[in-house]
Write an enzyme that holds these catalytic residues in place. Structure first.
Site, short mmCIF file in Angstrom:
data_model
loop_
_atom_site.label_atom_id
_atom_site.label_comp_id
_atom_site.label_asym_id
_atom_site.label_seq_id
_atom_site.Cartn_x
_atom_site.Cartn_y
_atom_site.Cartn_z
N GLY A 1 0.80 -1.22 0.00
CA GLY A 1 0.00 0.00 0.00
C GLY A 1 0.82 1.26 0.00
O GLY A 1 0.45 2.26 -0.64
N ASP B 1 -4.39 2.59 6.92
CA ASP B 1 -4.85 1.90 8.13
C ASP B 1 -4.01 0.63 8.32
O ASP B 1 -4.50 -0.48 8.13
CB ASP B 1 -6.34 1.57 7.97
#
Length: 301
Positions: free
Chosen positions: A162, A182
Site C-alpha cells: 500500500g 490503516d
C-alpha cells in the site's frame, strides 16, 4: 504479516475510522468531478461478527454492537440522543450491509452478523466517475477482498504494498485523491516512519490530496513524536481526532485510537466535533475522553 482484522472487526476503532471515512467520501462527492480512493491496507473486505475469530475477542461488543443494538427494547440501555450525521451515516451503512448480506429487512429483525470493512463501505458509495483501489498483501485476505469487490466495477483489489501504491498511483487521472492508511502496526512505532514517508511522497506528487491515517493509542510518548512530525508535513492543514474508551495508562492494550487527517475538506472539523462526543458517550468504558485539535491550519479551512 500475521495480523487479521477479523479478530477486531466492528470494534470502537472501526467506529471512529469508518465514520470518518464515510464523512470524507461524502465531502468529496459534493463536487461532480470524480476521485481516486486508495485504501492502502484493505483487509478482506467484509467480516462475520459471529465467526470464531470475532467471537474470540468479542471486540464488536464494545463497538458497533453498542451503536446497533438489536436486543429487545427492555434489554437495551437507556436511549441516548440521536446520533450526529457522521455516526448516523456509519450506522445506516453497516445496518444496510448486514440486511443485504443476509436478506432481511434490518432494523431490529435479526442480530447484527455482517460487518463491512473500509473497501466495501467505500465501494457501495462510488459514482460512475469515482474509483477505488484497495491494496492487500496477505494472499488469503487479498483473495477474499478480490471476491468481495467483484460486483463493483469501479473498485479493484490489488496484491501490492500500500505504501508503494501511494507513490505509484498519485497523481491519478482524476487529479483528486483520498488516501486511507490503516496499517496493522505490527512494526510498532517503526510504522510511523513508513506512514509519514508515504504521506510526504504523496503530497509531493499531489499537494491537494487528502490523507486519512488511523493509528492506535498505546504508548503516548510514541504517539506524541508521531504527531509532532505530522505537523511538519508539507500540507496546508493537519487535523487530529482521538477517541479513548479508557484512561491512557496501560501500554499492554489499545486504550484508544486516532485519525490524522491531512488536508481535510472545508469545515470537516465541525462534523467531527459533533461525532466525537457521541462516540465517546456510546463506546466509552472507564473515564473515556476525546480530542479534536488542529496540528497545522491554514486560514479558511
Amino acid at each position: 504479516m500475521n495480523y487479521k482484522h477479523s479478530f477486531h472487526a466492528g470494534n470502537f476503532a472501526d467506529a471512529l475510522k469508518h465514520a470518518t471515512l464515510l464523512g470524507l467520501i461524502e465531502a468529496f462527492q459534493r463536487k461532480d468531478t470524480g476521485f481516486l480512493l486508495l485504501d492502502t491496507h484493505g483487509g478482506r473486505g467484509g467480516y462475520l461478527l459471529d465467526s470464531g475469530e470475532a467471537q474470540k475477542t468479542g471486540e464488536a461488543e464494545g463497538g458497533i454492537l453498542k451503536l446497533i443494538d438489536r436486543r429487545p427494547i427492555e434489554q437495551q440501555p437507556k436511549r441516548r440522543s440521536s446520533p450526529p450525521p457522521l455516526v448516523a451515516a456509519y450506522v445506516d451503512a453497516v445496518d444496510r450491509f448486514d440486511a443485504e448480506t443476509f436478506a432481511h429487512s434490518g432494523h431490529g429483525i435479526a442480530p447484527l452478523r455482517a460487518y463491512p470493512g473500509s473497501p466495501l463501505l467505500a465501494a457501495r458509495l462510488l459514482r460512475l466517475q469515482d474509483r477505488l483501489v484497495a491494496c492487500e498483501l496477505q494472499p488469503g485476505e487479498q483473495a477474499a477482498l478480490d471476491k468481495a469487490l467483484e460486483t463493483y466495477p469501479r473498485a479493484k483489489a490489488e496484491a501490492r504494498d500500500g505504501y508503494a501504491a501511494v507513490r505509484a498511483l498519485l497523481p491519478p487521472i482524476e487529479r483528486r485523491a483520498l488516501v486511507l492508511i490503516d496499517p496493522p502496526f505490527e512494526a510498532q512505532e517503526a510504522e510511523y516512519d513508513a506512514i509519514l514517508g508515504a504521506v510526504r511522497q504523496g503530497l509531493e506528487r499531489l499537494p491537494q490530496a487528502v490523507f486519512a491515517v488511523w493509528f492506535p493509542i498505546k504508548r503516548r510518548a510514541g504517539v506524541a513524536r508521531f504527531l509532532r512530525r505530522a505537523a511538519e508535513l508539507p500540507a496546508k492543514s493537519v487535523l487530529l481526532a482521538e477517541l479513548l474508551v479508557r484512561p491512557d495508562d496501560s501500554p499492554l492494550r489499545m486504550n484508544g485510537c486516532g485519525m490524522l487527517i491531512v488536508n481535510p475538506p472545508y469545515r470537516f472539523d465541525q462534523a467531527l466535533s459533533q461525532a466525537l462526543p457521541h462516540l465517546r458517550e456510546a463506546l466509552g468504558e472507564t473515564q473515556p475522553s476525546s480530542r479534536l485539535e488542529w496540528l497545522k491550519r491554514e486560514e479558511g479551512t
